[in-house]
Enzyme design. Structure first.
Site, PDB file in Angstrom:
ATOM      1  N   ASN A   9      19.389  34.621  96.319  1.00 17.95           N
ATOM      2  CA  ASN A   9      19.579  35.905  95.662  1.00 17.95           C
ATOM      3  C   ASN A   9      18.850  35.845  94.316  1.00 17.95           C
ATOM      4  O   ASN A   9      19.311  35.188  93.394  1.00 17.95           O
ATOM      5  CB  ASN A   9      21.087  36.134  95.463  1.00 17.95           C
ATOM      6  N   TRP A  10      17.717  36.506  94.252  1.00 19.53           N
ATOM      7  CA  TRP A  10      16.891  36.416  93.038  1.00 19.53           C
ATOM      8  C   TRP A  10      17.412  37.300  91.906  1.00 19.53           C
ATOM      9  O   TRP A  10      16.893  37.253  90.799  1.00 19.53           O
ATOM     10  CB  TRP A  10      15.424  36.774  93.369  1.00 19.53           C
ATOM     11  N   LYS A  11      18.374  38.118  92.206  1.00 21.05           N
ATOM     12  CA  LYS A  11      18.989  39.006  91.195  1.00 21.05           C
ATOM     13  C   LYS A  11      17.904  39.791  90.438  1.00 21.05           C
ATOM     14  O   LYS A  11      16.868  40.101  91.020  1.00 21.05           O
ATOM     15  CB  LYS A  11      19.895  38.199  90.258  1.00 21.05           C
ATOM     16  N   HIS A  98      28.392  41.851  96.174  1.00 17.96           N
ATOM     17  CA  HIS A  98      28.253  40.731  95.235  1.00 17.96           C
ATOM     18  C   HIS A  98      29.180  40.955  94.035  1.00 17.96           C
ATOM     19  O   HIS A  98      29.356  42.094  93.601  1.00 17.96           O
ATOM     20  CB  HIS A  98      26.795  40.589  94.779  1.00 17.96           C
ATOM     21  N   GLU A 100      28.796  40.603  90.998  1.00 17.17           N
ATOM     22  CA  GLU A 100      28.181  41.311  89.866  1.00 17.17           C
ATOM     23  C   GLU A 100      28.163  42.820  90.129  1.00 17.17           C
ATOM     24  O   GLU A 100      28.321  43.624  89.209  1.00 17.17           O
ATOM     25  CB  GLU A 100      26.768  40.755  89.618  1.00 17.17           C
ATOM     26  N   GLU A 170      32.215  33.535  97.451  1.00 15.22           N
ATOM     27  CA  GLU A 170      31.688  33.169  96.135  1.00 15.22           C
ATOM     28  C   GLU A 170      32.786  33.310  95.088  1.00 15.22           C
ATOM     29  O   GLU A 170      32.997  34.408  94.549  1.00 15.22           O
ATOM     30  CB  GLU A 170      30.510  34.082  95.770  1.00 15.22           C
ATOM     31  N   GLY A 176      26.985  31.148  88.478  1.00 19.59           N
ATOM     32  CA  GLY A 176      26.155  31.059  87.275  1.00 19.59           C
ATOM     33  C   GLY A 176      26.800  30.287  86.147  1.00 19.59           C
ATOM     34  O   GLY A 176      26.353  30.332  85.008  1.00 19.59           O
ATOM     35  N   SER A 216      26.892  28.225  91.951  1.00 21.07           N
ATOM     36  CA  SER A 216      26.321  27.011  91.344  1.00 21.07           C
ATOM     37  C   SER A 216      25.968  25.925  92.351  1.00 21.07           C
ATOM     38  O   SER A 216      26.115  24.736  92.074  1.00 21.07           O
ATOM     39  CB  SER A 216      27.252  26.462  90.254  1.00 21.07           C
ATOM     40  N   GLY A 237      21.913  31.472  93.726  1.00 15.83           N
ATOM     41  CA  GLY A 237      21.351  32.265  92.636  1.00 15.83           C
ATOM     42  C   GLY A 237      20.312  31.460  91.874  1.00 15.83           C
ATOM     43  O   GLY A 237      19.137  31.386  92.244  1.00 15.83           O
ATOM     44  N   GLY A 238      20.746  30.810  90.802  1.00 17.48           N
ATOM     45  CA  GLY A 238      19.837  30.092  89.902  1.00 17.48           C
ATOM     46  C   GLY A 238      18.865  29.150  90.600  1.00 17.48           C
ATOM     47  O   GLY A 238      17.660  29.163  90.314  1.00 17.48           O
TER      48      GLY A 238
HETATM   49  P1  PGA Z   1      24.485  30.891  91.257  1.00 22.30           P
HETATM   50  O1  PGA Z   1      24.658  32.368  91.875  1.00 22.30           O
HETATM   51  O2  PGA Z   1      23.971  30.022  92.353  1.00 22.30           O
HETATM   52  O3  PGA Z   1      23.503  31.068  90.132  1.00 22.30           O
HETATM   53  O4  PGA Z   1      25.842  30.465  90.798  1.00 22.30           O
HETATM   54  C1  PGA Z   1      25.170  32.532  93.162  1.00 22.30           C
HETATM   55  C2  PGA Z   1      25.242  34.009  93.483  1.00 22.30           C
HETATM   56  O5  PGA Z   1      25.474  34.814  92.577  1.00 22.30           O
HETATM   57  O6  PGA Z   1      25.064  34.398  94.648  1.00 22.30           O
END
Ligand code: PGA
Length: 254
Positions: A9-11, A98, A100, A170, A176, A216, A237-238
């Site tokens: 997920n490149w956000k 998600h 967010e 998640e 994050g 993470s 994510g990251g």
């Molecule tokens: P993260 O994000 O790996 O940076 O914790 C995961 C996500 O939001 O899907």
């Protein structure tokens, strides 16, 4: 039988050139990997879905996903993107729910249930995200939180629909933050999720759905998490923002 999946997920990161470059790097870096039984999905930001799908071109090992979509077919919804629009650029997966989106854009389970229905009507696969906040876990409400998210977001579906659902557990406190659920915590929740799906539908449906862990995940902890019996991969994510780490995660699941 369920499949293993590593989804990035490149956000809201990377402009068009950087997105194309990352897709290209991943394509090169997985060239000699035996990835037959693993789906690799990347989710660039909406403006970059089309150029990245061109970049990926004939590399059928890489699938694309949108990060969100609107539940309506079309209309006066400024700033939104429909399922049809996503499909028209060749993308057939969408991330919904998600944390967010839930936290910053007010997405609730009832809206998400509508989005899921619209996505399936448009022959898309849904990566449905859910998970508890830290306070909920501390109060031992993590199971009931996840139960209501799945119940309200997905239990209107029929058995057949579940073939097009991928779940992503998640825990919000792990996204994050550098803090990861322990492999045991992930396994415990994933096993619980199969139990509730089995109770609502049947054992087969519960066993066939892929359940990803997200929060993470990085090369140093992926192998242990991915080796849990009910963990079928990760939503990343990251660590999805550079090919070296992302492909290390694809290797970790083999
Ligand atoms: P993260 O994000 O790996 O940076 O914790 C995961 C996500 O939001 O899907």
């Amino acid at each position: 039988m369920r499949t293993k999946i590593v989804a990035g997920n490149w956000k809201m990161n990377l402009d068009v050139d950087a997105s194309k470059q990352l897709a290209k790097d991943i394509s090169v870096d997985i060239q000699n990997l035996e990835t037959n039984n693993t789906r690799i999905i990347i989710a660039p930001t909406a403006t970059n879905l089309y150029p990245v799908s061109h970049q990926v071109g004939m590399d059928t090992r890489i699938e694309l996903a949108a990060q969100n979509m609107h539940q309506a077919k079309n209309g006066a919804f400024t700033g939104e993107i429909s399922a049809e629009m996503i499909r028209s650029v060749g993308v057939t997966n969408v991330i919904l729910g998600h944390s967010e989106r839930r936290a910053y854009f007010g997405e609730h389970n009832d809206t998400l249930a509508e989005k899921v229905t619209t996505a399936l009507q448009n022959k898309m696969e849904v990566i449905f995200c859910f998970g508890e906040h830290l306070k909920q876990r501390q109060k031992k409400l993590h199971f009931s939180t996840v139960l209501s998210q799945i119940n309200e977001g997905l239990f209107h579906l029929n058995k057949e629909d579940w073939k097009h659902i991928i779940l992503a557990y998640e825990p919000v406190w792990a996204i994050g933050t550098g803090e990861t659920a322990t492999p045991e915590q992930a396994q415990e929740m994933h096993e619980y999720i199969r139990t509730i799906i089995s109770g609502k539908y049947d054992k087969e449906t519960a066993q066939n759905v892929s359940i990803l862990y997200g929060g993470s995940v990085k090369p140093s902890n992926a192998k242990e998490i991915f080796s849990q019996a009910d963990v079928d991969g990760g939503l990343i994510g990251g660590a999805a923002l550079n090919s070296t780490d992302f492909v290390a995660l694809v290797k970790a699941i083999q």
